[in-house]
Design a protein around this motif. Structure first.
Motif, PDB file in Angstrom:
ATOM      1  N   TRP A 110       0.851  -1.198   0.000  1.00 59.92           N
ATOM      2  CA  TRP A 110       0.000   0.000   0.000  1.00 59.92           C
ATOM      3  C   TRP A 110       0.878   1.236   0.000  1.00 59.92           C
ATOM      4  O   TRP A 110       1.838   1.341   0.757  1.00 59.92           O
ATOM      5  N   ASP A 111       0.592   2.199  -0.844  1.00 64.69           N
ATOM      6  CA  ASP A 111       1.290   3.475  -0.789  1.00 64.69           C
ATOM      7  C   ASP A 111       0.328   4.568  -1.222  1.00 64.69           C
ATOM      8  O   ASP A 111      -0.842   4.326  -1.515  1.00 64.69           O
ATOM      9  N   ALA A 112       0.846   5.798  -1.269  1.00 60.87           N
ATOM     10  CA  ALA A 112      -0.019   6.935  -1.541  1.00 60.87           C
ATOM     11  C   ALA A 112      -0.613   6.872  -2.945  1.00 60.87           C
ATOM     12  O   ALA A 112      -1.723   7.352  -3.179  1.00 60.87           O
ATOM     13  N   ARG A 113       0.109   6.278  -3.892  1.00 60.35           N
ATOM     14  CA  ARG A 113      -0.424   6.191  -5.248  1.00 60.35           C
ATOM     15  C   ARG A 113      -1.678   5.317  -5.288  1.00 60.35           C
ATOM     16  O   ARG A 113      -2.661   5.652  -5.941  1.00 60.35           O
ATOM     17  N   LEU A 114      -1.631   4.187  -4.585  1.00 63.95           N
ATOM     18  CA  LEU A 114      -2.813   3.333  -4.525  1.00 63.95           C
ATOM     19  C   LEU A 114      -3.963   4.035  -3.816  1.00 63.95           C
ATOM     20  O   LEU A 114      -5.130   3.867  -4.176  1.00 63.95           O
ATOM     21  N   LEU A 115      -3.637   4.820  -2.800  1.00 59.30           N
ATOM     22  CA  LEU A 115      -4.665   5.588  -2.115  1.00 59.30           C
ATOM     23  C   LEU A 115      -5.359   6.558  -3.074  1.00 59.30           C
ATOM     24  O   LEU A 115      -6.577   6.711  -3.054  1.00 59.30           O
ATOM     25  N   LEU A 116      -4.568   7.217  -3.904  1.00 58.14           N
ATOM     26  CA  LEU A 116      -5.142   8.181  -4.844  1.00 58.14           C
ATOM     27  C   LEU A 116      -6.035   7.507  -5.873  1.00 58.14           C
ATOM     28  O   LEU A 116      -7.104   8.014  -6.215  1.00 58.14           O
ATOM     29  N   VAL A 117      -5.596   6.350  -6.393  1.00 62.23           N
ATOM     30  CA  VAL A 117      -6.423   5.616  -7.353  1.00 62.23           C
ATOM     31  C   VAL A 117      -7.697   5.122  -6.668  1.00 62.23           C
ATOM     32  O   VAL A 117      -8.793   5.207  -7.236  1.00 62.23           O
ATOM     33  N   ALA A 118      -7.557   4.603  -5.434  1.00 59.00           N
ATOM     34  CA  ALA A 118      -8.726   4.149  -4.688  1.00 59.00           C
ATOM     35  C   ALA A 118      -9.679   5.306  -4.420  1.00 59.00           C
ATOM     36  O   ALA A 118     -10.906   5.152  -4.483  1.00 59.00           O
ATOM     37  N   LEU A 119      -9.102   6.475  -4.138  1.00 59.05           N
ATOM     38  CA  LEU A 119      -9.921   7.658  -3.880  1.00 59.05           C
ATOM     39  C   LEU A 119     -10.710   8.047  -5.135  1.00 59.05           C
ATOM     40  O   LEU A 119     -11.913   8.336  -5.058  1.00 59.05           O
ATOM     41  N   ALA A 120     -10.034   8.040  -6.285  1.00 57.73           N
ATOM     42  CA  ALA A 120     -10.722   8.367  -7.533  1.00 57.73           C
ATOM     43  C   ALA A 120     -11.840   7.369  -7.811  1.00 57.73           C
ATOM     44  O   ALA A 120     -12.954   7.751  -8.200  1.00 57.73           O
ATOM     45  N   ALA A 121     -11.564   6.079  -7.600  1.00 58.45           N
ATOM     46  CA  ALA A 121     -12.583   5.051  -7.837  1.00 58.45           C
ATOM     47  C   ALA A 121     -13.756   5.216  -6.882  1.00 58.45           C
ATOM     48  O   ALA A 121     -14.923   5.065  -7.283  1.00 58.45           O
ATOM     49  N   ALA A 122     -13.465   5.526  -5.619  1.00 56.64           N
ATOM     50  CA  ALA A 122     -14.537   5.684  -4.631  1.00 56.64           C
ATOM     51  C   ALA A 122     -15.410   6.892  -4.951  1.00 56.64           C
ATOM     52  O   ALA A 122     -16.642   6.839  -4.798  1.00 56.64           O
ATOM     53  N   VAL A 123     -14.784   7.991  -5.375  1.00 55.05           N
ATOM     54  CA  VAL A 123     -15.564   9.182  -5.727  1.00 55.05           C
ATOM     55  C   VAL A 123     -16.439   8.903  -6.946  1.00 55.05           C
ATOM     56  O   VAL A 123     -17.627   9.283  -6.982  1.00 55.05           O
ATOM     57  N   ILE A 124     -15.868   8.234  -7.964  1.00 56.57           N
ATOM     58  CA  ILE A 124     -16.674   7.865  -9.135  1.00 56.57           C
ATOM     59  C   ILE A 124     -17.824   6.950  -8.717  1.00 56.57           C
ATOM     60  O   ILE A 124     -18.968   7.103  -9.167  1.00 56.57           O
ATOM     61  N   GLY A 125     -17.514   6.001  -7.831  1.00 52.33           N
ATOM     62  CA  GLY A 125     -18.564   5.116  -7.327  1.00 52.33           C
ATOM     63  C   GLY A 125     -19.629   5.870  -6.560  1.00 52.33           C
ATOM     64  O   GLY A 125     -20.825   5.559  -6.660  1.00 52.33           O
ATOM     65  N   ALA A 126     -19.205   6.866  -5.779  1.00 55.98           N
ATOM     66  CA  ALA A 126     -20.167   7.668  -5.014  1.00 55.98           C
ATOM     67  C   ALA A 126     -21.122   8.402  -5.948  1.00 55.98           C
ATOM     68  O   ALA A 126     -22.336   8.434  -5.724  1.00 55.98           O
ATOM     69  N   LEU A 127     -20.557   8.993  -7.005  1.00 53.11           N
ATOM     70  CA  LEU A 127     -21.402   9.701  -7.965  1.00 53.11           C
ATOM     71  C   LEU A 127     -22.319   8.736  -8.715  1.00 53.11           C
ATOM     72  O   LEU A 127     -23.482   9.064  -9.002  1.00 53.11           O
ATOM     73  N   ALA A 128     -21.806   7.528  -8.997  1.00 55.86           N
ATOM     74  CA  ALA A 128     -22.634   6.532  -9.685  1.00 55.86           C
ATOM     75  C   ALA A 128     -23.782   6.062  -8.803  1.00 55.86           C
ATOM     76  O   ALA A 128     -24.915   5.888  -9.270  1.00 55.86           O
ATOM     77  N   VAL A 129     -23.495   5.865  -7.506  1.00 59.02           N
ATOM     78  CA  VAL A 129     -24.556   5.464  -6.575  1.00 59.02           C
ATOM     79  C   VAL A 129     -25.625   6.543  -6.492  1.00 59.02           C
ATOM     80  O   VAL A 129     -26.838   6.256  -6.483  1.00 59.02           O
ATOM     81  N   GLN A 130     -25.197   7.812  -6.447  1.00 56.92           N
ATOM     82  CA  GLN A 130     -26.157   8.908  -6.385  1.00 56.92           C
ATOM     83  C   GLN A 130     -27.009   8.965  -7.649  1.00 56.92           C
ATOM     84  O   GLN A 130     -28.226   9.196  -7.593  1.00 56.92           O
ATOM     85  N   GLU A 131     -26.376   8.732  -8.797  1.00 58.68           N
ATOM     86  CA  GLU A 131     -27.115   8.750 -10.054  1.00 58.68           C
ATOM     87  C   GLU A 131     -28.138   7.613 -10.100  1.00 58.68           C
ATOM     88  O   GLU A 131     -29.284   7.809 -10.525  1.00 58.68           O
ATOM     89  N   LEU A 132     -27.719   6.425  -9.649  1.00 59.10           N
ATOM     90  CA  LEU A 132     -28.648   5.301  -9.605  1.00 59.10           C
ATOM     91  C   LEU A 132     -29.801   5.584  -8.649  1.00 59.10           C
ATOM     92  O   LEU A 132     -30.957   5.252  -8.933  1.00 59.10           O
ATOM     93  N   ALA A 133     -29.455   6.197  -7.511  1.00 55.11           N
ATOM     94  CA  ALA A 133     -30.492   6.515  -6.525  1.00 55.11           C
ATOM     95  C   ALA A 133     -31.488   7.521  -7.084  1.00 55.11           C
ATOM     96  O   ALA A 133     -32.696   7.402  -6.881  1.00 55.11           O
ATOM     97  N   ASP A 134     -30.988   8.527  -7.810  1.00 61.24           N
ATOM     98  CA  ASP A 134     -31.877   9.535  -8.395  1.00 61.24           C
ATOM     99  C   ASP A 134     -32.789   8.922  -9.451  1.00 61.24           C
ATOM    100  O   ASP A 134     -33.981   9.258  -9.533  1.00 61.24           O
ATOM    101  N   ARG A 135     -32.221   8.013 -10.246  1.00 66.46           N
ATOM    102  CA  ARG A 135     -33.017   7.433 -11.333  1.00 66.46           C
ATOM    103  C   ARG A 135     -34.045   6.432 -10.816  1.00 66.46           C
ATOM    104  O   ARG A 135     -35.096   6.236 -11.434  1.00 66.46           O
ATOM    105  N   THR A 136     -33.721   5.765  -9.695  1.00 65.47           N
ATOM    106  CA  THR A 136     -34.667   4.797  -9.143  1.00 65.47           C
ATOM    107  C   THR A 136     -35.556   5.410  -8.070  1.00 65.47           C
ATOM    108  O   THR A 136     -36.475   4.757  -7.582  1.00 65.47           O
ATOM    109  N   GLY A 137     -35.260   6.651  -7.660  1.00 66.34           N
ATOM    110  CA  GLY A 137     -36.121   7.354  -6.726  1.00 66.34           C
ATOM    111  C   GLY A 137     -35.803   7.144  -5.268  1.00 66.34           C
ATOM    112  O   GLY A 137     -36.434   7.749  -4.404  1.00 66.34           O
ATOM    113  N   SER A 138     -34.850   6.282  -4.952  1.00 64.12           N
ATOM    114  CA  SER A 138     -34.521   6.053  -3.538  1.00 64.12           C
ATOM    115  C   SER A 138     -33.207   5.308  -3.453  1.00 64.12           C
ATOM    116  O   SER A 138     -32.666   4.815  -4.432  1.00 64.12           O
TER     117      SER A 138
END
Length: 317
Positions: A110-138
């Protein structure tokens, strides 16, 4: 809360704030003088432990203190909005990011580079979850389950493409490891923590409003979707930082268990937040110490201790 209990909570919070300001933040950015490490090692040996003589333990404790603060800080909003499973989902998304990072950097630790990639993936996932939630209504079970299982499956495929599970120490990512946190990761965790605390401080009233009366917030003209996205992205930041110690499987517990325990003994939302931070700190620090002395996995130990506090709160309530 009764007055003696309230005084204890405030005392622990004051000590935590002082320790963060005087020690943990300077340490995170390499500003602590070397004699501080020597003094800590000497003091530890006087108490019969070598714990303070290892730099990776200083890294782990520092990250742990930050987790104990920002985990419950975000978790208190998630729990009251019935979004507890979002943390688990983003943890698996971050795991996919770590697996993809190993393909990019051929890194086995584990190093800072992996943290940054994980952070980018988590943020993209967060936005995707929000988009799915908006489209499904909950925030229903279906979109959350799809994102959770899909991201974990994707991470497994990335590891296979990189040469199989021998390519990385998968257990460290799944269950946490106190020896994988380096200085750059500590600095990044400090930055993430400051960002989370600052964002919650600036938007506390708005987040509180959408937490308890989303419909009224919409009527009042508040940009509910924008603040919901902010909350989910902040959750992603917490998840990525906590993965180092707790691992993917257990990381969501620090968003939920301290808040659940605090909710049983606190009389208001603000008190719940403060007590949850205290429970989080006691769980993380106690878990790290016990895992070191007993040779146990840190993530599992921290979560079991947190659940122990929850059971104490159940009995007390």
């Amino acid at each position: 809360m009764r007055r003696p209990f309230r005084l204890v909570v405030r005392g622990i919070l004051a000590l935590t704030a002082a320790a963060v300001a005087v020690f943990f933040l300077p340490y995170s950015f390499g500003l602590l003088p070397e004699r501080a490490f020597d003094a800590g090692c000497t003091a530890g040996r006087a108490l019969g432990t070598e714990l303070a003589c290892y730099r990776f333990m200083w890294n782990t404790v520092t990250v742990g203190v930050f987790i104990g603060i920002i985990g419950p800080l975000i978790g208190v909003f998630l729990v009251h909005r019935e979004m507890a499973l979002i943390g688990e989902t983003l943890a698996h998304t971050a795991f996919a990011g770590v697996a993809f990072g190993t393909l990019l950097f051929a890194a086995s630790g584990w190093d800072a580079r992996l943290l940054l990639v994980a952070l980018a993936a988590a943020v993209i996932g967060a936005l995707a979850v929000q988009e799915l939630a908006d489209r499904t209504g909950s925030y229903g079970d279906v979109p959350v389950a799809i994102m959770l299982t899909g991201s974990f499956a994707l991470g497994t495929l990335f590891i296979d493409l990189g040469g199989g599970f021998a390519f990385v120490d998968v257990n460290s990512y799944l269950f946490g490891n106190i020896s994988i946190t380096d200085e750059r990761s500590v600095a990044l965790m400090a930055i993430l923590s400051l960002s989370v605390v600052a964002a919650v401080g600036l938007c506390y009233k708005q987040l509180l409003f959408i937490t308890f009366d989303e419909q009224a917030a919409r009527v009042a003209g508040l940009a509910v979707s924008r603040y919901t996205v902010l909350l989910v992205v902040l959750t992603a930041l917490v998840i990525v930082g906590a993965m180092q110690i707790l691992g993917v499987i257990l990381v969501a517990a620090m968003l939920v268990v301290p808040v659940a325990a605090a909710s049983l003994v606190a009389g208001s939302f603000r008190e719940t937040l403060l007590v949850a931070v205290v429970v989080g700190e006691l769980s993380v620090l106690g878990g790290i110490a016990l895992s070191w002395t007993a040779g146990l996995r840190p993530g599992a130990t921290i979560v079991v201790i947190a659940i122990g506090w929850y059971l104490v709160a159940v009995v007390r309530s």
